[in-house]
Design a protein around this motif. Structure first.
Motif, short mmCIF file in Angstrom:
data_model
loop_
_atom_site.label_atom_id
_atom_site.label_comp_id
_atom_site.label_asym_id
_atom_site.label_seq_id
_atom_site.Cartn_x
_atom_site.Cartn_y
_atom_site.Cartn_z
N LYS A 21 0.94 -1.04 -0.17
CA LYS A 21 -0.02 0.16 -0.14
C LYS A 21 1.02 1.28 -0.16
N GLN A 22 1.87 1.37 -1.20
CA GLN A 22 2.48 2.44 -1.18
C GLN A 22 2.49 2.86 -2.69
N VAL A 23 2.84 4.29 -2.82
CA VAL A 23 2.86 4.79 -4.35
C VAL A 23 4.01 5.71 -4.71
N PRO A 24 4.26 5.80 -5.77
CA PRO A 24 5.58 6.81 -5.95
C PRO A 24 5.14 8.10 -5.79
N THR A 25 6.47 8.95 -5.17
CA THR A 25 6.17 10.42 -4.65
C THR A 25 7.56 11.03 -5.26
N TRP A 26 7.45 12.24 -5.00
CA TRP A 26 8.54 12.91 -5.19
C TRP A 26 8.77 14.01 -3.91
N ASN A 27 10.06 13.98 -3.54
CA ASN A 27 10.50 14.79 -2.51
C ASN A 27 11.29 15.75 -2.75
N TYR A 28 11.08 16.73 -1.93
CA TYR A 28 12.07 18.17 -2.28
C TYR A 28 12.06 19.20 -0.96
N LEU A 29 12.80 20.15 -1.11
CA LEU A 29 13.02 21.15 -0.19
C LEU A 29 12.91 22.51 -1.10
N VAL A 30 12.08 23.32 -0.66
CA VAL A 30 11.69 24.61 -1.25
C VAL A 30 11.26 25.76 -0.09
N ALA A 31 11.65 27.03 -0.48
CA ALA A 31 11.48 28.15 0.29
C ALA A 31 10.98 29.35 -0.51
N HIS A 32 9.82 29.38 -0.05
CA HIS A 32 9.15 30.88 -0.84
C HIS A 32 9.07 32.21 0.08
N ALA A 33 9.84 33.12 -0.36
CA ALA A 33 9.87 34.45 0.21
C ALA A 33 9.02 35.37 -0.44
N HIS A 34 7.98 35.78 0.01
CA HIS A 34 7.06 36.96 -0.22
C HIS A 34 7.68 38.23 0.23
N GLY A 35 7.62 39.06 -0.59
CA GLY A 35 8.10 40.44 -0.11
C GLY A 35 7.63 41.62 -1.02
N ARG A 36 8.31 42.89 -0.47
CA ARG A 36 8.09 44.13 -1.32
C ARG A 36 9.22 44.54 -1.97
N ILE A 37 9.07 45.16 -3.17
CA ILE A 37 10.33 45.24 -4.14
C ILE A 37 10.66 46.61 -4.14
N THR A 38 11.82 47.04 -4.31
CA THR A 38 12.40 48.35 -4.33
C THR A 38 13.48 48.32 -5.34
N VAL A 39 13.16 49.34 -6.48
CA VAL A 39 14.29 49.57 -7.61
C VAL A 39 15.43 50.29 -6.92
N ARG A 40 16.44 49.99 -7.14
CA ARG A 40 17.71 50.71 -6.74
C ARG A 40 18.76 50.96 -7.82
N ASP A 41 18.14 51.83 -8.53
CA ASP A 41 18.96 52.36 -9.82
C ASP A 41 20.28 53.45 -9.37
N ASP A 42 20.99 52.92 -8.45
CA ASP A 42 22.08 53.88 -8.22
C ASP A 42 23.44 53.01 -8.19
N GLU A 43 24.58 53.95 -8.34
CA GLU A 43 25.65 53.04 -8.53
C GLU A 43 26.24 52.31 -7.62
N ARG A 44 26.14 53.18 -6.19
CA ARG A 44 26.80 52.65 -5.16
C ARG A 44 26.15 51.33 -4.64
N TYR A 45 24.98 51.20 -4.94
CA TYR A 45 24.30 49.93 -4.26
C TYR A 45 24.63 49.04 -5.23
#
Length: 212
Positions: free
Chosen positions: A98-122
């Motif tokens: 009573k077993q079936v095939p499967t797929w195991n894995y490790l993942v991380a999802h990062a939700h967030g707020r983005i900021t564009v940094r169009d400056d040379e120093r950064y």
């Protein structure tokens, strides 16, 4: 992402470790009614914000940085190893069938707020940190000063940096934790022997945790 309780990862540091070990993420954005995905190496700064900050850069010709607005919500997916799991690796299968095939894995999802940094120093800081992180194990690690200044100046002008403040970090380590202890152990040992060491060892660690 659907995360059953037995596959959930409540330890934020474990997810930080995954991101730092597998920093090549998928940045998913939504603008003008359509989804976009960009594959980018990230640098994680654990010290900033409540849940860390992700830094990266893209080619100036990549429209993603112009299609997002500062503060837009984005998702970055980080995937570690994955592996097919044969039911034949579960000792219980040979008793009860009573077993079936499967797929195991490790993942991380990062939700967030983005900021564009169009400056040379950064941009320069971002490139320098990424380079130091990934070239450090070379016999003679590359640094920006190794190239002519005018060349580096031109290259940095051709990219734009992005900063993502993580607001939610969700992990899923699917390692057969819902199976019998002997099944997890044997499948983990089989994977490790076949060369899928990361998933195999993670399964053995999950088995050890379950036995406590």
């Amino acid at each position: 992402m659907y995360v059953p309780p037995h596959f959930a990862v409540p330890d934020q540091n474990a997810l930080f470790d995954l991101i730092e070990k597998h920093p090549f993420g998928i940045l998913i954005t939504h603008s003008n009614g359509s989804l976009d995905a960009n594959h980018i190496p990230f640098e994680l700064d654990r010290s900033k914000g409540d849940k860390g900050v992700l830094n990266c850069h893209v080619a100036r010709k990549n429209p993603v940085w112009e299609e997002v607005a500062n503060g837009d919500e984005v998702l970055v997916v980080f995937r570690a190893a994955d592996a097919y799991i044969s039911p034949n690796w579960y000792p219980s299968k040979h008793e009860f069938h009573k077993q079936v095939p499967t797929w195991n894995y490790l993942v991380a999802h990062a939700h967030g707020r983005i900021t564009v940094r169009d400056d040379e120093r950064y941009v320069r800081r971002n490139v320098a940190k990424l380079t130091h992180m990934h070239d450090a194990n070379q016999p003679a690690p590359w640094k920006m000063g190794d190239a002519p200044k005018d060349f580096i100046d031109a290259m940095t002008k051709a990219i734009v940096a992005l900063e993502i403040e993580i607001t939610s970090l969700v992990g899923k380590f699917k390692l057969s934790q819902n199976k019998e202890l002997r099944d997890i152990q044997n499948a983990g040992e089989t994977l490790s022997a076949q060369g899928a060491v990361e998933v195999g060892q993670a399964m053995l660690a999950a088995a050890a945790a379950k036995s406590q």
